[in-house]
Design a protein around this motif. Sequence first.
Motif, PDB file in Angstrom:
ATOM      1  N   VAL A 189       0.832  -1.202   0.000  1.00 44.04           N
ATOM      2  CA  VAL A 189       0.000   0.000   0.000  1.00 44.04           C
ATOM      3  C   VAL A 189       0.871   1.258   0.000  1.00 44.04           C
ATOM      4  CG1 VAL A 189      -1.622   1.345   1.400  1.00 44.04           C
ATOM      5  CG2 VAL A 189      -2.020  -1.094   1.028  1.00 44.04           C
ATOM      6  N   CYS A 190       1.951   1.252   0.786  1.00 38.10           N
ATOM      7  CA  CYS A 190       2.852   2.415   0.815  1.00 38.10           C
ATOM      8  C   CYS A 190       3.453   2.677  -0.558  1.00 38.10           C
ATOM      9  CB  CYS A 190       3.952   2.196   1.846  1.00 38.10           C
ATOM     10  SG  CYS A 190       3.384   2.309   3.554  1.00 38.10           S
ATOM     11  N   GLY A 196       6.752   8.606  -6.270  1.00 35.84           N
ATOM     12  CA  GLY A 196       8.161   8.518  -6.624  1.00 35.84           C
ATOM     13  C   GLY A 196       8.878   7.649  -5.624  1.00 35.84           C
ATOM     14  N   PHE A 197      10.154   7.348  -5.884  1.00 31.57           N
ATOM     15  CA  PHE A 197      10.887   6.457  -4.991  1.00 31.57           C
ATOM     16  C   PHE A 197      10.967   7.021  -3.571  1.00 31.57           C
ATOM     17  CE2 PHE A 197      14.646   4.988  -2.787  1.00 31.57           C
ATOM     18  CZ  PHE A 197      14.530   3.618  -2.912  1.00 31.57           C
ATOM     19  N   GLU A 198      11.415   8.251  -3.448  1.00 31.09           N
ATOM     20  CA  GLU A 198      11.560   8.831  -2.108  1.00 31.09           C
ATOM     21  C   GLU A 198      10.219   8.921  -1.396  1.00 31.09           C
ATOM     22  OE1 GLU A 198      13.065  12.943   0.086  1.00 31.09           O
ATOM     23  OE2 GLU A 198      13.899  12.416  -1.893  1.00 31.09           O
ATOM     24  N   ASP A 199       9.179   9.268  -2.125  1.00 31.54           N
ATOM     25  CA  ASP A 199       7.855   9.360  -1.518  1.00 31.54           C
ATOM     26  C   ASP A 199       7.395   8.002  -0.986  1.00 31.54           C
ATOM     27  OD1 ASP A 199       5.497  11.074  -0.992  1.00 31.54           O
ATOM     28  OD2 ASP A 199       4.495   9.689  -2.361  1.00 31.54           O
ATOM     29  N   ALA A 200       7.713   6.932  -1.699  1.00 29.62           N
ATOM     30  CA  ALA A 200       7.363   5.594  -1.233  1.00 29.62           C
ATOM     31  C   ALA A 200       8.058   5.279   0.090  1.00 29.62           C
ATOM     32  CB  ALA A 200       7.732   4.554  -2.284  1.00 29.62           C
ATOM     33  N   ILE A 201       9.356   5.608   0.184  1.00 32.70           N
ATOM     34  CA  ILE A 201      10.086   5.371   1.425  1.00 32.70           C
ATOM     35  C   ILE A 201       9.503   6.207   2.556  1.00 32.70           C
ATOM     36  CG2 ILE A 201      12.336   5.573   2.559  1.00 32.70           C
ATOM     37  CD1 ILE A 201      12.207   3.313   0.487  1.00 32.70           C
ATOM     38  N   ARG A 202       9.176   7.451   2.275  1.00 33.70           N
ATOM     39  CA  ARG A 202       8.586   8.308   3.313  1.00 33.70           C
ATOM     40  C   ARG A 202       7.224   7.765   3.760  1.00 33.70           C
ATOM     41  NH1 ARG A 202      11.387  12.755   4.419  1.00 33.70           N
ATOM     42  NH2 ARG A 202      13.014  13.399   2.965  1.00 33.70           N
ATOM     43  N   ALA A 222       9.470  -0.039  -5.025  1.00 32.07           N
ATOM     44  CA  ALA A 222       9.648   1.302  -5.595  1.00 32.07           C
ATOM     45  C   ALA A 222      10.825   1.351  -6.563  1.00 32.07           C
ATOM     46  CB  ALA A 222       9.834   2.319  -4.474  1.00 32.07           C
ATOM     47  N   GLU A 223      11.900   0.655  -6.248  1.00 35.63           N
ATOM     48  CA  GLU A 223      13.042   0.626  -7.164  1.00 35.63           C
ATOM     49  C   GLU A 223      12.652   0.020  -8.505  1.00 35.63           C
ATOM     50  OE1 GLU A 223      17.583  -1.125  -7.499  1.00 35.63           O
ATOM     51  OE2 GLU A 223      16.170  -2.057  -6.114  1.00 35.63           O
ATOM     52  N   ALA A 224      11.891  -1.067  -8.459  1.00 42.25           N
ATOM     53  CA  ALA A 224      11.511  -1.750  -9.694  1.00 42.25           C
ATOM     54  C   ALA A 224      10.634  -0.869 -10.582  1.00 42.25           C
ATOM     55  CB  ALA A 224      10.787  -3.058  -9.366  1.00 42.25           C
ATOM     56  N   PRO A 229      16.904   7.201  -7.179  1.00 47.76           N
ATOM     57  CA  PRO A 229      17.570   8.442  -7.609  1.00 47.76           C
ATOM     58  C   PRO A 229      19.062   8.414  -7.289  1.00 47.76           C
ATOM     59  CG  PRO A 229      15.516   8.930  -6.468  1.00 47.76           C
ATOM     60  CD  PRO A 229      15.771   7.468  -6.271  1.00 47.76           C
ATOM     61  N   ASP A 230      19.846   9.076  -8.117  1.00 49.87           N
ATOM     62  CA  ASP A 230      21.298   9.013  -7.983  1.00 49.87           C
ATOM     63  C   ASP A 230      21.783   9.534  -6.638  1.00 49.87           C
ATOM     64  OD1 ASP A 230      21.586   7.900 -10.482  1.00 49.87           O
ATOM     65  OD2 ASP A 230      22.087   9.775 -11.482  1.00 49.87           O
ATOM     66  N   ASP A 231      21.192  10.612  -6.138  1.00 47.59           N
ATOM     67  CA  ASP A 231      21.674  11.164  -4.870  1.00 47.59           C
ATOM     68  C   ASP A 231      21.395  10.225  -3.706  1.00 47.59           C
ATOM     69  OD1 ASP A 231      18.906  11.678  -5.222  1.00 47.59           O
ATOM     70  OD2 ASP A 231      18.966  13.394  -3.849  1.00 47.59           O
ATOM     71  N   ILE A 232      20.266   9.544  -3.750  1.00 51.76           N
ATOM     72  CA  ILE A 232      19.934   8.583  -2.696  1.00 51.76           C
ATOM     73  C   ILE A 232      20.828   7.351  -2.811  1.00 51.76           C
ATOM     74  CG2 ILE A 232      18.121   7.036  -1.848  1.00 51.76           C
ATOM     75  CD1 ILE A 232      16.092   9.208  -2.540  1.00 51.76           C
TER      76      ILE A 232
END
Length: 257
Positions: A189-190, A196-202, A222-224, A229-232
């Motif tokens: 669900v998250c 986006g990737f970061e939003d999923a982690i948050r 989320a990665e798949a 992102p490059d900075d993360i």
Amino acid sequence: MLGAIVGDIVGSRFEFDNIHTKQFELFGNGCSFTDDTICTCAVADAAMNKKSYRDTLLEWCRRYPNPKGAYGGSFARWIHSAVPQPYNSFGNGSAMRVSAVGWLFGTMEEVMEQARLSAEPTHNHPEGIKGAQATASAVFLLRHARSKDDVKRYLENTFGYRLDYTVDYLRCHNSFDETCQVTVPQAIVCFMESNGFEDAIRNAISIGGDSDTIGAITGALAEAFYTVPDDIRTKALTYLDPAMKQILSQFGMITGE
């Protein structure tokens, strides 16, 4: 699998100090890899190098005897047992470590079989196997550009997971639970509700509960779908040691190591 590692590192400082907001420093004081990253590397190592999942998990976990947050009690006893045997677990350890399987095999049949094999050395309860298979199959579908709606229907129909609640609901009602049958649907669900990737982690960290593992499972999905992102990616690698980076390099996630 890097997405799972990112989720683990970000969630590591909140596992026993939950927060219920998306507003936090992504990599803050107290972040570290935990058993989730160790076991993720072990499963990837076994799958890539055609080694025993059991033996490779033991090798990696004995190499890192005291990770942040420690190993779960039953799993710790398994690691140190003279003759380690499956212990019918339905804990979420089978799901948090399996993400590499969704990338390394070419058919859904292979993914489902290898996910089962990766779970069975410890998590041979049907729910433990189901959690691993659901996570790995979702990664497989998402990396083949299947839509969120298609993957949601597949997971509901194949595994019987209920996915009709929201991140806001979880943020208000979640409690600490380490089972596959609770945390795998939460992580799905998250991811599904993210942009986006970061939003999923948050999302994953903001619901509380078993933060590092929910983060790891969410990060794998989320990665798949989004990529890391490059900075993360760059920041996450600073928390890993050379053996872990070597696995990521063999996996094709990093170069120049």
